[in-house]
Write a protein that holds these residues in place. Structure first.
Motif, PDB file in Angstrom:
ATOM      1  N   PHE A 275      -4.864   9.399  55.470  1.00 44.59           N
ATOM      2  CA  PHE A 275      -4.076   9.405  57.010  1.00 44.59           C
ATOM      3  C   PHE A 275      -2.789   8.555  56.521  1.00 44.59           C
ATOM      4  O   PHE A 275      -2.882   7.341  56.258  1.00 44.59           O
ATOM      5  CB  PHE A 275      -4.930   8.501  57.967  1.00 44.59           C
ATOM      6  CG  PHE A 275      -6.345   9.275  58.617  1.00 44.59           C
ATOM      7  CD1 PHE A 275      -6.269  10.003  59.474  1.00 44.59           C
ATOM      8  CD2 PHE A 275      -7.382   9.050  57.761  1.00 44.59           C
ATOM      9  CE1 PHE A 275      -7.321  10.756  59.956  1.00 44.59           C
ATOM     10  CE2 PHE A 275      -8.465   9.571  58.105  1.00 44.59           C
ATOM     11  CZ  PHE A 275      -8.549  10.808  59.114  1.00 44.59           C
TER      12      PHE A 275
ATOM     13  N   SER B  66       1.255   7.989  58.248  1.00 44.71           N
ATOM     14  CA  SER B  66       1.936   7.958  59.487  1.00 44.71           C
ATOM     15  C   SER B  66       3.143   6.942  59.458  1.00 44.71           C
ATOM     16  O   SER B  66       3.160   5.833  58.951  1.00 44.71           O
ATOM     17  CB  SER B  66       1.182   7.513  60.621  1.00 44.71           C
ATOM     18  OG  SER B  66       2.196   7.706  61.706  1.00 44.71           O
TER      19      SER B  66
ATOM     20  N   MET C 154      -4.557   2.411  63.535  1.00 45.55           N
ATOM     21  CA  MET C 154      -5.259   3.926  63.762  1.00 45.55           C
ATOM     22  C   MET C 154      -5.363   4.074  65.400  1.00 45.55           C
ATOM     23  O   MET C 154      -6.254   3.385  66.109  1.00 45.55           O
ATOM     24  CB  MET C 154      -6.535   3.810  63.254  1.00 45.55           C
ATOM     25  CG  MET C 154      -6.450   4.151  61.724  1.00 45.55           C
ATOM     26  SD  MET C 154      -5.914   5.535  61.026  1.00 45.55           S
ATOM     27  CE  MET C 154      -7.373   6.734  61.468  1.00 45.55           C
TER      28      MET C 154
ATOM     29  N   PHE D 157      -5.244  10.642  64.946  1.00 44.67           N
ATOM     30  CA  PHE D 157      -5.778   9.921  63.857  1.00 44.67           C
ATOM     31  C   PHE D 157      -7.011   9.300  64.194  1.00 44.67           C
ATOM     32  O   PHE D 157      -8.211   9.443  63.618  1.00 44.67           O
ATOM     33  CB  PHE D 157      -4.724   8.936  63.466  1.00 44.67           C
ATOM     34  CG  PHE D 157      -3.907   9.217  62.341  1.00 44.67           C
ATOM     35  CD1 PHE D 157      -3.643  10.800  62.014  1.00 44.67           C
ATOM     36  CD2 PHE D 157      -3.020   8.613  61.507  1.00 44.67           C
ATOM     37  CE1 PHE D 157      -2.880  11.269  61.276  1.00 44.67           C
ATOM     38  CE2 PHE D 157      -2.000   9.094  60.770  1.00 44.67           C
ATOM     39  CZ  PHE D 157      -2.093  10.245  60.487  1.00 44.67           C
TER      40      PHE D 157
ATOM     41  N   TYR E 266     -10.818  10.566  62.889  1.00 46.06           N
ATOM     42  CA  TYR E 266     -11.307   9.716  62.085  1.00 46.06           C
ATOM     43  C   TYR E 266     -12.664   9.145  62.478  1.00 46.06           C
ATOM     44  O   TYR E 266     -13.812   9.135  61.681  1.00 46.06           O
ATOM     45  CB  TYR E 266     -10.457   8.390  61.703  1.00 46.06           C
ATOM     46  CG  TYR E 266     -11.288   7.168  61.008  1.00 46.06           C
ATOM     47  CD1 TYR E 266     -11.560   7.563  59.963  1.00 46.06           C
ATOM     48  CD2 TYR E 266     -11.573   6.148  61.450  1.00 46.06           C
ATOM     49  CE1 TYR E 266     -12.374   6.352  58.913  1.00 46.06           C
ATOM     50  CE2 TYR E 266     -11.930   5.020  61.163  1.00 46.06           C
ATOM     51  CZ  TYR E 266     -12.648   5.262  59.743  1.00 46.06           C
ATOM     52  OH  TYR E 266     -13.050   4.091  58.826  1.00 46.06           O
TER      53      TYR E 266
ATOM     54  N   TYR F 285     -12.003   7.165  52.747  1.00 43.51           N
ATOM     55  CA  TYR F 285     -10.845   7.223  53.438  1.00 43.51           C
ATOM     56  C   TYR F 285      -9.842   6.061  53.017  1.00 43.51           C
ATOM     57  O   TYR F 285     -10.111   4.989  52.717  1.00 43.51           O
ATOM     58  CB  TYR F 285     -11.189   6.843  55.016  1.00 43.51           C
ATOM     59  CG  TYR F 285     -11.929   7.798  55.699  1.00 43.51           C
ATOM     60  CD1 TYR F 285     -11.981   9.340  55.861  1.00 43.51           C
ATOM     61  CD2 TYR F 285     -13.629   7.506  55.630  1.00 43.51           C
ATOM     62  CE1 TYR F 285     -12.892   9.996  56.551  1.00 43.51           C
ATOM     63  CE2 TYR F 285     -14.625   8.364  56.103  1.00 43.51           C
ATOM     64  CZ  TYR F 285     -14.242   9.465  56.534  1.00 43.51           C
ATOM     65  OH  TYR F 285     -15.119  10.513  57.044  1.00 43.51           O
TER      66      TYR F 285
ATOM     67  N   PHE G  40      -5.688   4.636  54.282  1.00 47.36           N
ATOM     68  CA  PHE G  40      -4.868   4.719  55.329  1.00 47.36           C
ATOM     69  C   PHE G  40      -3.498   3.974  54.950  1.00 47.36           C
ATOM     70  O   PHE G  40      -3.457   3.054  54.417  1.00 47.36           O
ATOM     71  CB  PHE G  40      -5.335   3.748  56.564  1.00 47.36           C
ATOM     72  CG  PHE G  40      -6.809   4.166  56.904  1.00 47.36           C
ATOM     73  CD1 PHE G  40      -7.023   5.233  57.819  1.00 47.36           C
ATOM     74  CD2 PHE G  40      -7.792   3.575  56.453  1.00 47.36           C
ATOM     75  CE1 PHE G  40      -8.351   5.686  57.950  1.00 47.36           C
ATOM     76  CE2 PHE G  40      -9.336   3.845  56.794  1.00 47.36           C
ATOM     77  CZ  PHE G  40      -9.210   4.911  57.403  1.00 47.36           C
TER      78      PHE G  40
ATOM     79  N   PHE H 104      -3.876  13.744  56.107  1.00 46.87           N
ATOM     80  CA  PHE H 104      -3.300  14.186  57.504  1.00 46.87           C
ATOM     81  C   PHE H 104      -2.221  13.204  58.110  1.00 46.87           C
ATOM     82  O   PHE H 104      -1.968  12.006  57.730  1.00 46.87           O
ATOM     83  CB  PHE H 104      -4.780  13.391  58.384  1.00 46.87           C
ATOM     84  CG  PHE H 104      -5.865  14.467  58.464  1.00 46.87           C
ATOM     85  CD1 PHE H 104      -5.905  15.506  59.251  1.00 46.87           C
ATOM     86  CD2 PHE H 104      -6.849  13.843  57.792  1.00 46.87           C
ATOM     87  CE1 PHE H 104      -7.034  16.330  59.396  1.00 46.87           C
ATOM     88  CE2 PHE H 104      -8.295  14.572  57.658  1.00 46.87           C
ATOM     89  CZ  PHE H 104      -8.081  15.914  58.395  1.00 46.87           C
TER      90      PHE H 104
ATOM     91  N   ASP I 287       0.474  12.791  61.442  1.00 48.55           N
ATOM     92  CA  ASP I 287       0.696  12.937  62.986  1.00 48.55           C
ATOM     93  C   ASP I 287       1.889  13.020  63.689  1.00 48.55           C
ATOM     94  O   ASP I 287       2.075  13.046  64.690  1.00 48.55           O
ATOM     95  CB  ASP I 287      -0.370  12.042  63.617  1.00 48.55           C
ATOM     96  CG  ASP I 287       0.485  10.464  63.611  1.00 48.55           C
ATOM     97  OD1 ASP I 287       1.183  10.483  62.718  1.00 48.55           O
ATOM     98  OD2 ASP I 287       0.249   9.880  64.373  1.00 48.55           O
TER      99      ASP I 287
END
Length: 380
Positions: A35, A37, A43, A47, A51, A63, A65, A91, A93
């Motif tokens: 993830f 961003s 988070m 997201f 998740y 995972y 981040f 991912f 966003d």
């Protein structure tokens, strides 16, 4: 020798791309999810919902981040580049410039969980006629393998805006709207907000949530003097409180005079606007996509578009603005007050608006994202 910011960005981009190409010799880790961003410090939003859904299913995934940081060290950039090169699922966003010069691996997925709902003002390559030559040669967005939208009716707009094929746009619904279909969540969030901010319960709540003006994050602003707080106070303070939710790109705060401090409250630093919508009785916005989420509550909206012609000339919309908006168009504080006093909000516009921009109104968008994009259950 001191480098200009533009040159620094070019050098950083070149280094990241070079390191990335080296990491491509490493095997792709098929259970790794990243993830990433540049706008979220924690988070939240789409997201968090995606998740949580993956965790709920106990999927065999690892995972990682990489969220917004005030200043990222070169060590962290190398780690990020490593994960970009070796993750099966990446991912995003929002806009994420680090990834756009990179060639995504054949068996990897770069999935854009775009933060906005529906399609409103034009973005990305839909604005090419208004772009400079340097922007026309941009690689932004082009390497997405998938992107999600709220409805099949906006697929063409997102394909155009991102510059990708329509087949890559999946109308799963937007995960963060799932809470609008969960009565327990809405009830608990209202109780939490009332406990933390008792004044929200004492009167009706008007939320003012406009988008920014300017070309982007670096020069974003909002002309705060255009909204007459004195007039709003004089006519509405007996029955209402006004909360301000100014776009996070806008750094200059509204100046709230001392005599209005029990009427006007600045909630601009409150991260999740959706939670505030549950205690909002009337939404005042302009060209912000917040109207899509608020429409799910079937509550009054006022559109304060004092600079509509100028905005159309500079940015433009996918739809005719005046007929598109699910509420009343106003151009001055006096008109806003008149609409609120009269109670004529054109609520009949909301239902067809929702039906057009939401294929699914069931609170299961997070499930569809995981099933269709991770588990590959395309027709679930």
């Amino acid at each position: 020798m001191k480098l200009f910011p533009f040159k620094k960005r070019i050098i950083k981009s070149f280094l990241i791309k070079s390191i990335y190409n080296v990491f491509l010799f490493l095997p792709l880790q098929k259970n790794k999810v990243l993830f990433a961003s540049d706008s979220r410090e924690e988070m939240s939003g789409n997201f968090l919902f995606v998740y949580k859904e993956m965790c709920r299913r106990n999927l065999d995934l690892d995972y990682y981040f990489f969220l917004k940081s005030s200043k990222r060290s070169y060590t962290e950039l190398i780690k990020l580049t490593y994960h970009l090169a070796t993750s099966k699922y990446i991912f995003l966003d929002d806009y994420y410039p680090i990834v756009y010069p990179l060639k995504i691996r054949k068996d990897a997925e770069l999935i854009q969980l775009w933060h906005a709902v529906g399609a409103f003002k034009k973005f990305g390559y839909s604005r090419t006629e208004r772009c400079e030559d340097s922007q026309l040669n941009s690689k932004d967005h082009l390497n997405y393998t998938k992107a999600i939208v709220s409805s099949k009716n906006v697929i063409n707009f997102y394909a155009e805006g991102f510059g990708i094929k329509k087949e890559k746009i999946i109308p799963t619904g937007i995960p963060r709207t799932d809470i609008f279909f969960c009565e327990d969540y809405k009830k608990n969030k209202r109780q939490d907000l009332y406990k933390q901010y008792p004044f929200l319960k004492e009167k009706k709540v008007i939320t003012f949530a406009p988008t920014f003006r300017g070309l982007g994050k670096r020069n974003a602003y909002y002309p705060s003097d255009i909204l007459d707080l004195s007039e709003l106070y004089n006519h509405l303070h007996d029955d209402y409180v006004l909360i301000l939710k100014i776009h996070p790109f806008v750094k200059e705060k509204f100046k709230i005079p001392e005599e209005f401090k029990e009427f006007v409250y600045d909630f601009s630093n409150y991260r999740e606007i959706n939670d505030l919508l549950f205690v909002t009785d009337i939404l005042i916005t302009d060209y912000s996509s917040v109207c899509f989420e608020f429409s799910l509550l079937n509550k009054p909206m006022i559109f304060f578009a004092f600079d509509l012609e100028e905005y159309i000339a500079e940015r433009d919309f996918y739809y005719n603005y005046s007929s598109f908006i699910p509420g009343v168009l106003t151009r001055s504080t006096e008109e806003i007050i008149k609409v609120i006093k009269s109670g004529n909000f054109d609520l009949q516009k909301i239902k067809p608006f929702v039906e057009h921009f939401y294929d699914h109104r069931d609170g299961n968008s997070s499930k569809r994202v995981v099933e269709q994009l991770i588990l590959k259950k395309i027709n679930c």
